[in-house]
Design a protein around this motif. Sequence first.
Motif, PDB file in Angstrom:
ATOM      1  N   ARG A  23      27.729  38.567  43.171  1.00  0.00           N
ATOM      2  CA  ARG A  23      28.560  38.653  41.975  1.00  0.00           C
ATOM      3  C   ARG A  23      30.002  38.234  42.275  1.00  0.00           C
ATOM      4  N   PHE A  53      32.641  46.998  40.675  1.00  0.00           N
ATOM      5  CA  PHE A  53      32.237  45.591  40.630  1.00  0.00           C
ATOM      6  C   PHE A  53      30.946  45.398  41.437  1.00  0.00           C
ATOM      7  N   CYS A  54      30.906  45.937  42.628  1.00  0.00           N
ATOM      8  CA  CYS A  54      29.731  45.782  43.485  1.00  0.00           C
ATOM      9  C   CYS A  54      28.499  46.471  42.894  1.00  0.00           C
ATOM     10  N   CYS A  57      26.163  44.167  41.257  1.00  0.00           N
ATOM     11  CA  CYS A  57      25.769  42.962  42.005  1.00  0.00           C
ATOM     12  C   CYS A  57      24.287  43.025  42.397  1.00  0.00           C
ATOM     13  N   ALA A  83      29.826  45.765  49.708  1.00  0.00           N
ATOM     14  CA  ALA A  83      28.529  46.267  49.230  1.00  0.00           C
ATOM     15  C   ALA A  83      28.684  47.569  48.460  1.00  0.00           C
TER      16      ALA A  83
HETATM   17  S1  SF4 Z   1      27.812  43.810  46.789  1.00  0.00           S
HETATM   18 FE1  SF4 Z   1      28.603  42.350  48.333  1.00  0.00          FE
HETATM   19  S2  SF4 Z   1      28.030  40.349  47.540  1.00  0.00           S
HETATM   20 FE2  SF4 Z   1      27.907  41.794  45.833  1.00  0.00          FE
HETATM   21  S3  SF4 Z   1      29.885  41.767  44.785  1.00  0.00           S
HETATM   22 FE3  SF4 Z   1      29.986  43.403  46.322  1.00  0.00          FE
HETATM   23  S4  SF4 Z   1      30.852  42.451  48.195  1.00  0.00           S
HETATM   24 FE4  SF4 Z   1      30.151  40.771  46.806  1.00  0.00          FE
END
Ligand code: SF4
Length: 177
Positions: A23, A53-54, A57, A83
């Motif tokens: 993401r 935000f993560c 994802c 993550a």
């Molecule tokens: S989980 Fe990892 S790949 Fe996904 S938005 Fe967060 S830092 Fe980026």
Amino acid sequence: MTSTQARHTRRAVLQAAVDAGARCAGTDPDKFFRADGETYIEWQARRAEAIRFCSGCPMRAACEELALRDGDGDAQADEMVRAGLTGQELAAVRAAQAERLTAVVDADRDTEGRQLDALVTEFYAEACKNPDSSRNGGARNSVLRQSAQTERMRSLAVQARTIRIARRARSGWGVAA
Ligand code: SF4
């Protein structure tokens, strides 16, 4: 393939998955790191936003495994998010899951690990194909090629999922990709 090559292949597959679906791709990476001189209050608000935000994802599990393998995070320093976890949380997970993480890395050496690497690599290669680019033009042919591509990807995903479930059951690792 040597065990070292197998580990590197597994890591490359994880990285390819994150590269393909992260993401955060194309966004400012600084949002995941505390800036020099940033106050704790400021960082606390940005850190919470980065974690949120993560959480949306689709590659979070693969990202977490990469972070754990990469040694990201420091139990003494609150200065990053990856993550969906703070650096301190990553350090804690690594310590708590050390045995499982070692088991997962070791599993890269076995036959299933190599099969999984090959399946995931083939899946992403298939996903990158453009069914409209064949010289055998025509809308009907294009639809047939799209259908065949979808079916192939579905088959590869099912095979990979079967191996992952077996590996997780062996190692007790229920999160990583
Ligand atoms: S989980 Fe990892 S790949 Fe996904 S938005 Fe967060 S830092 Fe980026």
